[in-house]
Write a protein that holds these residues in place. Structure first.
Motif, mmCIF file in Angstrom:
data_model
loop_
_atom_site.group_PDB
_atom_site.id
_atom_site.type_symbol
_atom_site.label_atom_id
_atom_site.label_comp_id
_atom_site.label_asym_id
_atom_site.label_seq_id
_atom_site.Cartn_x
_atom_site.Cartn_y
_atom_site.Cartn_z
ATOM 1 N N THR A 275 -5.798 8.540 9.606
ATOM 2 C CA THR A 275 -7.247 8.600 9.486
ATOM 3 C C THR A 275 -7.826 7.243 9.104
ATOM 4 O OG1 THR A 275 -6.937 9.410 7.254
ATOM 5 C CG2 THR A 275 -7.455 11.037 8.916
ATOM 6 N N LEU B 31 0.895 4.304 -2.751
ATOM 7 C CA LEU B 31 0.758 5.725 -2.428
ATOM 8 C C LEU B 31 2.053 6.476 -2.753
ATOM 9 C CD1 LEU B 31 -1.160 5.560 0.967
ATOM 10 C CD2 LEU B 31 -2.050 6.234 -1.247
ATOM 11 N N GLN C 298 -19.955 16.882 6.929
ATOM 12 C CA GLN C 298 -19.838 15.773 7.883
ATOM 13 C C GLN C 298 -19.609 16.251 9.307
ATOM 14 O OE1 GLN C 298 -17.224 12.431 6.751
ATOM 15 N NE2 GLN C 298 -17.482 13.104 4.660
ATOM 16 N N GLU D 88 -7.266 5.340 6.499
ATOM 17 C CA GLU D 88 -7.464 5.005 5.090
ATOM 18 C C GLU D 88 -6.603 3.802 4.722
ATOM 19 O OE1 GLU D 88 -9.604 6.327 2.671
ATOM 20 O OE2 GLU D 88 -10.424 6.903 4.596
ATOM 21 N N TRP E 54 -5.632 1.745 -5.920
ATOM 22 C CA TRP E 54 -6.022 2.425 -4.688
ATOM 23 C C TRP E 54 -7.525 2.688 -4.647
ATOM 24 C CZ3 TRP E 54 -4.576 2.780 -0.072
ATOM 25 C CH2 TRP E 54 -5.093 3.765 0.756
ATOM 26 N N ILE F 246 0.839 -1.204 0.000
ATOM 27 C CA ILE F 246 0.000 0.000 0.000
ATOM 28 C C ILE F 246 0.873 1.252 0.000
ATOM 29 C CG2 ILE F 246 -1.627 1.322 1.389
ATOM 30 C CD1 ILE F 246 -2.960 -1.241 2.156
ATOM 31 N N ALA G 66 -15.050 11.729 -6.390
ATOM 32 C CA ALA G 66 -14.579 12.979 -5.786
ATOM 33 C C ALA G 66 -13.811 12.740 -4.503
ATOM 34 C CB ALA G 66 -15.753 13.901 -5.531
ATOM 35 N N PHE G 67 -14.251 11.782 -3.721
ATOM 36 C CA PHE G 67 -13.695 11.696 -2.378
ATOM 37 C C PHE G 67 -12.760 10.512 -2.211
ATOM 38 C CE2 PHE G 67 -18.118 13.303 -2.321
ATOM 39 C CZ PHE G 67 -17.723 14.614 -2.516
ATOM 40 N N LEU H 54 -11.631 20.047 13.268
ATOM 41 C CA LEU H 54 -12.246 18.790 12.832
ATOM 42 C C LEU H 54 -11.868 18.457 11.400
ATOM 43 C CD1 LEU H 54 -15.805 18.993 14.384
ATOM 44 C CD2 LEU H 54 -13.919 17.530 15.042
ATOM 45 N N LEU I 72 -9.706 10.160 -2.724
ATOM 46 C CA LEU I 72 -8.390 10.444 -2.158
ATOM 47 C C LEU I 72 -8.457 10.854 -0.699
ATOM 48 C CD1 LEU I 72 -7.063 12.308 -5.251
ATOM 49 C CD2 LEU I 72 -6.070 10.245 -4.322
ATOM 50 N N THR I 73 -9.642 11.214 -0.240
ATOM 51 C CA THR I 73 -9.720 11.761 1.112
ATOM 52 C C THR I 73 -10.806 11.108 1.936
ATOM 53 O OG1 THR I 73 -11.249 13.402 0.325
ATOM 54 C CG2 THR I 73 -8.948 14.034 0.406
ATOM 55 N N ALA I 74 -11.588 10.232 1.331
ATOM 56 C CA ALA I 74 -12.818 9.749 1.961
ATOM 57 C C ALA I 74 -12.611 9.366 3.422
ATOM 58 C CB ALA I 74 -13.349 8.543 1.201
ATOM 59 N N GLY I 75 -13.565 9.720 4.224
ATOM 60 C CA GLY I 75 -13.553 9.263 5.608
ATOM 61 C C GLY I 75 -12.555 9.982 6.500
ATOM 62 N N ALA I 76 -11.970 11.059 6.012
ATOM 63 C CA ALA I 76 -10.957 11.718 6.826
ATOM 64 C C ALA I 76 -11.576 12.472 8.003
ATOM 65 C CB ALA I 76 -10.133 12.667 5.971
ATOM 66 N N VAL I 77 -12.829 12.866 7.900
ATOM 67 C CA VAL I 77 -13.479 13.542 9.013
ATOM 68 C C VAL I 77 -14.302 12.534 9.790
ATOM 69 C CG1 VAL I 77 -15.129 15.280 9.703
ATOM 70 C CG2 VAL I 77 -13.676 15.656 7.739
ATOM 71 N N ARG I 78 -13.997 12.406 11.026
ATOM 72 C CA ARG I 78 -14.856 11.570 11.874
ATOM 73 C C ARG I 78 -15.194 12.408 13.080
ATOM 74 N NH1 ARG I 78 -11.782 7.087 10.148
ATOM 75 N NH2 ARG I 78 -12.803 6.292 8.296
ATOM 76 N N GLY I 79 -16.490 12.649 13.224
ATOM 77 C CA GLY I 79 -16.968 13.508 14.322
ATOM 78 C C GLY I 79 -16.413 13.046 15.618
ATOM 79 N N TRP J 107 -13.283 21.308 -13.195
ATOM 80 C CA TRP J 107 -12.490 20.152 -12.776
ATOM 81 C C TRP J 107 -12.257 19.224 -13.967
ATOM 82 C CZ3 TRP J 107 -14.265 16.904 -7.959
ATOM 83 C CH2 TRP J 107 -13.221 16.055 -7.568
ATOM 84 N N ARG K 175 -13.463 -2.228 -0.118
ATOM 85 C CA ARG K 175 -13.548 -2.210 1.345
ATOM 86 C C ARG K 175 -14.927 -1.744 1.791
ATOM 87 N NH1 ARG K 175 -8.568 0.910 3.445
ATOM 88 N NH2 ARG K 175 -10.240 2.386 3.732
ATOM 89 N N PRO L 39 -20.674 17.391 12.636
ATOM 90 C CA PRO L 39 -21.993 17.321 13.264
ATOM 91 C C PRO L 39 -22.548 18.715 13.554
ATOM 92 C CG PRO L 39 -20.439 15.856 14.357
ATOM 93 C CD PRO L 39 -19.648 16.682 13.402
#
Ligand SMILES: Nc1ncnc2c1ncn2[C@@H]1O[C@H](COP(=O)(O)OP(=O)(O)OP(=O)(O)O)[C@@H](O)[C@H]1O
Ligand SMILES: [Mg+2]
Lengths: 303, 404, 317
Positions: C313, A138, C206, C315, A182, A134, A293-294, C233, A296-303, C134, A189, C208
Motif C-alpha cells: 500500500t 517494523l 474514504q 507505506e 515510524w 524500515i 489513530a491512523f 476496497l 499504523l494504517t494511514a493511506g491504505a485505502v486508495r479509491g 481505547w 513524509r 468514494p
C-alpha cells in the motif's frame, strides 16, 4: 429573478395514481423508523462500551457499604471522596507516581530526540540500507516483551541494573523507540519536500531548511508522538513488574496491580486508584486521538 | 425504453434554500434531453433525484408509467454514467461490465454474450481483463458507457461524463455518445455545464439557473429565440452582445438609441412584436449575436455602429473583433459570460460597451482602427429590462424571421 | 582547514569542496540513524541474540549466580517438544488468538459500519466512548473487569441472575478456565474494538460515495454493495488490522497475569505466560527462552504479512 417564469413549461398532468404528498409521507415514515432503529442500536453499543469505564468511576465515588452490596447501586449517590483519600494514602502511591513520571520523561525525551534524527534520515534521504532499516523497525513488532524479558533480566542482573529506574528506562526503548521512528517519519513524509527545496533555493542551507521549515511544520506530529510515547511508557506493566522489586521503586501500574492483598480486594480504593492511573492517559489521548489513530494504517485505502 | 416525467419537483437540502425549485420536465421515449446551466444551479441534484440517489422534497417523478418517488435506485431500472466514471477499481473491465447483470440475475450465458457484444461495439475487446487503473481516460469513459448500455435499461442518466477528458477526446466522445444514443434510442437525461455540449448533443435542451428551469427547447430555437436575458447570455459561443438602449419613435418607425446612434428597426420586425409599442420611450435590453454584426459596406442608410477596435482574435475560419462603442452595457446579476459585461476588464470609459463581432477571416481590421459595424436589425433580440423576459415575436413566423 | 584550502588554486579548491560536501551528504543519513540503530541494537538486537543463545543452554539459579550458562545444544527444544503440556499451551494460544482476533475484527467492523449510519449526535457519542475505552490502560481495564465479575459483589452476576440466564449468585468466573478465558477475551476484545472500529470507519469514509451509488444503480442490495465494493476496497486495511491483532493477541500477558492475581493455574497458560513462569518462577531460563524463541518464530509469520501489506500500500517508501 422570480419574475422570469419558465418560458416553456412542460404540460404534465399530475398523476391520478397516488398524490405526491402521500408518497412522500410514506417514504419519510419508513426512513424515520429506520433512522431511529439505527440510532437505538448505536445507543446500545455506546452503553455496552462505556459501561465498564462508567462503572469504574461510579464505584470510585461510592461509599463502601454501597459497593459491598449484592444489589448494584447504579449511581454514586451518596458520593464520597474517601476512596480517593484512601488510595493516595496507601504506601508508595506518590513515590510510584513520581517514579512513573521520571521514567516516562526520560523515555520520551530520549526516544523522541533519537527518533527525530532517524526519521529525518528516513524521510529526507535516499541511501543504501534505508529499506532494510524500515523493515527492522517494523520487524520489532514480532518480538513480544514477555520473550525479551528473559535475556534482558539476565543481562541487567550481570550489570547490576535490576531494581533501578535506569534499567527500566533503557528497556522501555525497545518498544517506544521503533514506534516513535515510524510515526515521526510518517508525519515528516506528509510535509512536502518542495517547501524545503524552495527555502534552499531562496538561500537557506539544508540544515537551515530543516530547522526553519520542516521543524515547525512537523511540530504537531512531534507533540502527538511524544504523547503517544508517554502513554505507552505510562501503561507498561511487565517490565516494571519484573525489574522493580521494592515498593518504593515501582511504577503506578505495578502499584495498581498489586492492590489485592490476602484479605481480598478493597474495590472502592482500587477503582479510585484505577481512575487516577487512567486520568493522564485519557486526557492526553483525547488530545491527540485524531492524529495518531491512523498512523499504523494511514493511506491504505486508495479509491 | 420509457419516458421520464418530473412534475413540480423540488429539493431542499436543509437550510431552507431550494436546490431545485418546482421543476417540470418531460423526456419522451427515446429522447435525448440535456440539462445545462452554470455551476451550482441544481443539475446534478435533479439528475440524482431521477436516479433515486437523492430524496425528493416535493413533487413526483415518473419513469414509464410508474411513480418512482419511493423506489430504490436498483428498482428504477435506469443506468447512470458518473463524472468520474465510478468504475470499480478492484474489478476488471469484464467484471465491471457484468456486475449489473449479475446483480439482476441474468443467466450466465446471456451475461457473457451481452458483455462481449458491448465490448465489441465499444472497441474494448482487448481490454476485458485489465483493471480501470490500466486504462486511458477515453477507455475508462467507454467502459463507463458500456456498463450503462449492457444493462439495457429504461433510461440513461449522465452527469458531465466528458468533463474529465481533454478537449480533443471530448469532441470525439461527444459524437460517439450521440451516435450510441441514436442507435439504441434510449431515453437519455444528460447533465453538463458546457453549453456547446448541450447544443450539439441534445434533441432538446433544458436551461436551469438557481434551481429554476428557464427554458426547454430545441437547440436551434434556444439560440434563435431565447426566452429571457439569462438564456440569451448563456446560449451561444461567443455569447450574445447585450446593451441597454432607449426605444424611441422616429416618425413612422421605431429606433433603438445606442449611445448617440439610432438604429432603425425594420417594419416587419416591429410588426411581429406588437408588444414593443408598450416600451416606446423606455429603456429596454437589446441583444445582438456576434454574427449579426459585420464590416459595414458603402450603403450609408444601413444601420451601423461606429467603434474602436480593441482586439482581433483570428480563429482561422473567422475573426472575432472586440469593438468598443458608445452605449450602455447591460449589467445584471443573471448575466453570465456576456461580452458586453466584460468591459470592465478592458480600460474603457464610462459609457462604452465592448461588442463582439464575427468578421471574415481575411478582415483588414486591426486593433486601434475605427470601424463601422453593420447591424442586421432583423436579427435583434429585445428584452424587458425589468423582468428580463423576451419581448418575443408573435407565435408562428418567428423562426423564419429570426433566421432570415 | 579554511586557511589551508585558500592556498590551493581556485579550480582544485572547488572540486575538493564539492566532493567533500558530497561525502558529507552521503554520510549524513547514516550519522542520523546511528543513535537509533545503536539503541535498537543494544536493547533489542543483543537481547534477541542472547535469547537464542540461552535457548541452547542450561541456565538455572546456579548459572544465574555464576553469570554463565552450560551449553546443552538442542536439549531444551527436545524437552519442550516432548512435553505434552507445551503442545497444549501452543494449541490454547492459537485458539485463543483466533477467537480474539475474529471477535475483534467482526465486532469492530460491525461497529464501524454502524457509526457510518448514525446521526451526528449519536456518532459523536459513540466515537467518544470508543476513544475513552481505547485510552484505558490495560492494567486499569483488567481491574475494572475483575471488579465487574467479582463473585460476591460483581455487577455481572447480579445482572445475569436478574435476566434469568441462570443462578449466578456467588458464581466464580475463574473456577473453570473456559469461562475465565471468556472474561479475559471480553477484556481484550472490548479494549481492541476501538482501534479497529475507528480505523475501519476512517477507511469507509474514504471509499468514494460514487462507487456505492454506481453499485446501487447496478442493482446491488446493501449486502452485495458491502461484499462486492466496500470489502474489496478495504481489504488492505483489513489485512493490516488483522495482522496487527494477531501480533498483539498472540503475545497477551498482562490480561491473564493480573486477572488471575499473578498466579495463574496451568489451565491458563498461554505461551507468554508459560515462558515467563518457566523462567521466573521455576528459574529454568534456558527452557523459558526456548519457548520464547518458538513464540517469536510463530509471530514472524504475522509480521511478514503486515510488512508485506505495508509495502504494497506504499507505506514503506
Ligand atoms: N448534499 C448537499 N447538501 C447540501 N447542499 C447541497 C448538497 N448537494 C448540493 N447542494 C447544493 O445544491 C445546489 C445545487 O447543487 P448541484 O450539485 O445540483 O449543482 P450542479 O448544477 O450540478 O453544479 P455543477 O455544475 O458545479 O456540478 C448547490 O447550491 C449546492 O451547494
Ligand atoms: Mg454537478
Amino acid at each position: 429573478m422570480s419574475s422570469v417564469a419558465p418560458i416553456a413549461p412542460v404540460p404534465v398532468a399530475p398523476t391520478t395514481a397516488r398524490p405526491a404528498a402521500v408518497a412522500r409521507r410514506r417514504l419519510r415514515r419508513g426512513h424515520v423508523a429506520r433512522r431511529i432503529g439505527i440510532n437505538l442500536l448505536g445507543l446500545a453499543v455506546f452503553t455496552v462500551m462505556i459501561f465498564p469505564v462508567y462503572w469504574m468511576v461510579a464505584t470510585a465515588f461510592k461509599p463502601g457499604r454501597n459497593i459491598q452490596d449484592y444489589k448494584p447501586h447504579w449511581f454514586p449517590a451518596p458520593a464520597t471522596l474517601s476512596n480517593f483519600t484512601n488510595a493516595v494514602h496507601r504506601p508508595y502511591f506518590w513515590t510510584d507516581v513520581k517514579n512513573s513520571l521520571i521514567i516516562v520523561s526520560f523515555v520520551v525525551v530520549l526516544s523522541l530526540t533519537v527518533a527525530f534524527l532517524a526519521a529525518l534520515a528516513l524521510s529526507r534521504f535516499r541511501f543504501y540500507g534505508r529499506t532494510a532499516f524500515i523493515f527492522l523497525i517494523l520487524g520489532t513488532l514480532m518480538v513480544p516483551l514477555a520473550a525479551l524479558i528473559i535475556p534482558l533480566y539476565i543481562t541487567l542482573s550481570r550489570v547490576h541494573l535490576i531494581n533501578t529506574l535506569t534499567g527500566v528506562i533503557a528497556m522501555y526503548m525497545t518498544f517506544v523507540l521503533p514506534f516513535s521512528v515510524w510515526t515521526l517519519q510518517g508525519f515528516m513524509r506528509g510535509v512536502p519536500r518542495e517547501l524545503e527545496e524552495a527555502a534552499m533555493v531562496d538561500g537557506s542551507t539544508r540544515f537551515g531548511a530543516f530547522v526553519r521549515i520542516l521543524l515547525p511544520l512537523v511540530a504537531p506530529g512531534l507533540v502527538a508522538t511524544s504523547i503517544f510515547a508517554f502513554i505507552q511508557a505510562w501503561n507498561e506493566f511487565i517490565i516494571a513488574y519484573v525489574f522493580l522489586h521494592d515498593g518504593s521503586k515501582q511504577t503506578i501500574t505495578v502499584w495498581l496491580a498489586s492492590f489485592t492483598n490476602l484479605h481480598g480486594t478493597d474495590w472502592g480504593p482500587l477503582m479510585a486508584g484505577a481512575t487516577l492511573t487512567a486520568l493522564p492517559v485519557v486526557v492526553f489521548f483525547v488530545l491527540i486521538q485524531r492524529r495518531i489513530a491512523f498512523g499504523l494504517t494511514a493511506g491504505a485505502v486508495r479509491g | 425504453m420509457a419516458a421520464i416525467q418530473l412534475v413540480h419537483v423540488s429539493k431542499e437540502y436543509g437550510g431552507g434554500a431550494l436546490a431545485v425549485n418546482d421543476l417540470n420536465l418531460e423526456i419522451a421515449e427515446g429522447e435525448f434531453v440535456v440539462l445545462v446551466g452554470p455551476s451550482g444551479c441544481g443539475k446534478t441534484t435533479a439528475l440524482r433525484m431521477v436516479a433515486g440517489l437523492e430524496e425528493i422534497t416535493d413533487g413526483e417523478i415518473r419513469i414509464g408509467d410508474r411513480v418512482v418517488n419511493d423506489l430504490a435506485p436498483r428498482d428504477r431500472d435506469i443506468a447512470m454514467v458518473f463524472q468520474n466514471y465510478a468504475l470499480y477499481p478492484h474489478k476488471t473491465v469484464y467484471e465491471n461490465l457484468v456486475f449489473g447483470l449479475r446483480m439482476r440475475k441474468v443467466p450466465k450465458e446471456e451475461r457473457r454474450r451481452r458483455v462481449e457484444e458491448i465490448a465489441r461495439i465499444l472497441g474494448l475487446e482487448d481490454m476485458l481483463q485489465r483493471r480501470p487503473a490500466q486504462l486511458s481516460g477515453g477507455q475508462r469513459q467507454r467502459v463507463a458507457m458500456g456498463r450503462a448500455i449492457v444493462r439495457e435499461p429504461q433510461a440513461f442518466l449522465m452527469d458531465e461524463p466528458l468533463s474529465n477528458l481533454d478537449a480533443k477526446l471530448r469532441v470525439q466522445m461527444r459524437a460517439e455518445i450521440a451516435r450510441i444514443q441514436q442507435t439504441l434510442a434510449v431515453t437519455t437525461l444528460y447533465v453538463t455545464h458546457d453549453q456547446v455540449e448541450a447544443m450539439t448533443m441534445g434533441h432538446r435542451v433544458a436551461v436551469m439557473r438557481g434551481g429554476v428551469l428557464q427554458q426547454v427547447d430545441t437547440p436551434q430555437r434556444l439560440y434563435d429565440s431565447p426566452g429571457n436575458l439569462f438564456v440569451a447570455s448563456f446560449v451561444g459561443s461567443p455569447a450574445m452582445n447585450l446593451l441597454e438602449v432607449v426605444l424611441e419613435r422616429d416618425g413612422g418607425t421605431l429606433v433603438c438609441r445606442v449611445g448617440d446612434t439610432d438604429l432603425e428597426l425594420p417594419a416587419d420586425t416591429v410588426g411581429r412584436r406588437p408588444a414593443l409599442e408598450r416600451f416606446v420611450g423606455r429603456h429596454i435590453a437589446v441583444g445582438i449575436r456576434p454574427e449579426a454584426l459585420s464590416e459595414a459596406g458603402e450603403d450609408p442608410d444601413a444601420p451601423r455602429l461606429r467603434g474602436r477596435v480593441l482586439l482581433v482574435e483570428a480563429l482561422g475560419a473567422e475573426s472575432l473583433a472586440h469593438v468598443e462603442v458608445t452605449g450602455t452595457p447591460l449589467d445584471r446579476p443573471e448575466l453570465v459570460d456576456v461580452a458586453a459585461s466584460q468591459t470592465h476588464l478592458l480600460p474603457v470609459g464610462e459609457r462604452t460597451a465592448t461588442l463582439l463581432a464575427r468578421l471574415e477571416h481575411d478582415t483588414g481590421v486591426r486593433p486601434g482602427h475605427i470601424v463601422d459595424l453593420a447591424v442586421d436589425t432583423r436579427r435583434l433580440h429585445f428584452f424587458d429590462l425589468e423582468s428580463g423576459v423576451a419581448i418575443a415575436a408573435a407565435a408562428a413566423p418567428v423562426t423564419a424571421a429570426a433566421v432570415g | 582547514m579554511a586557511v589551508a584550502e585558500s592556498e590551493f588554486p581556485l579550480v582544485s579548491r572547488r572540486r575538493r569542496r564539492l566532493s567533500g560536501r558530497r561525502v558529507a551528504s552521503a554520510l549524513a543519513p547514516y550519522a542520523l540513524l546511528a543513535p537509533a540503530a545503536a539503541i535498537i541494537g543494544a536493547v533489542l538486537g543483543y537481547p534477541l541474540y542472547l535469547l537464542v543463545r540461552l535457548s541452547f543452554e542450561k541456565y538455572g539459579l546456579f548459572e544465574l549466580v555464576r553469570h554463565h550458562g552450560t551449553w546443552v545444544g538442542l536439549g531444551n527444544y527436545r524437552k519442550i517438544f516432548h512435553d505434552s503440556q507445551f503442545w497444549h499451551v501452543v494449541l490454547r494460544t492459537v485458539v485463543f488468538t483466533a477467537v480474539n482476533v475474529t471477535l475483534t475484527m467482526v465486532l469492530g467492523t460491525a461497529i464501524a459500519l454502524l457509526i457510518a449510519r448514525l446521526g451526528r449526535f449519536m456518532r459523536l457519542l459513540l466515537t467518544t466512548a470508543l476513544v475513552l475505552v481505547w485510552a484505558t490502560p490495560v492494567v486499569v481495564a483488567v481491574n475494572i473487569w475483575r471488579w465487574m465479575v467479582d463473585y460476591e459483589f460483581g455487577v455481572a452476576n447480579w445482572t445475569l441472575t436478574k435476566l434469568h440466564f441462570g443462578n449466578f449468585v456467588h458464581h466464580d468466573w475463574f473456577a473453570s478456565s473456559l469461562s475465565g478465558f471468556g472474561v479475559i477475551t471480553a477484556v481484550i476484545v472490548w479494549g481492541a474494538i476501538p482501534f479497529v472500529a475507528i480505523t475501519v470507519y476512517a477507511g469507509l469514509s474514504q471509499v468514494p460515495q460514487e462507487l456505492i451509488e454506481a453499485a446501487q444503480i447496478d442493482g446491488a442490495r446493501a449486502w452485495n454493495v458491502f461484499r462486492e465494493v466496500t470489502l474489496p476496497l478495504l481489504k488492505p486495511i483489513f489485512i493490516i488490522l488483522a495482522s496487527l491483532s494477531i501480533i498483539w493477541d498472540f503475545q497477551v500477558f498482562n490480561q491473564v497475569w493480573i486477572m488471575l492475581g499473578e498466579r495463574p493455574s496451568p489451565d491458563y497458560y498461554l505461551m507468554s505466560i508459560y515462558a515467563f513462569v518457566e523462567s521466573f518462577r521455576i528459574n529454568e531460563y534456558g527452557l523459558g527462552s526456548a519457548i520464547a524463541v518458538v513464540m517469536v518464530a510463530m509471530m514472524m509469520v504475522a509480521t511478514l504479512v503486515y510488512i508485506r501489506q505495508m509495502v504494497k500500500t506504499g507505506e514503506v517508501r
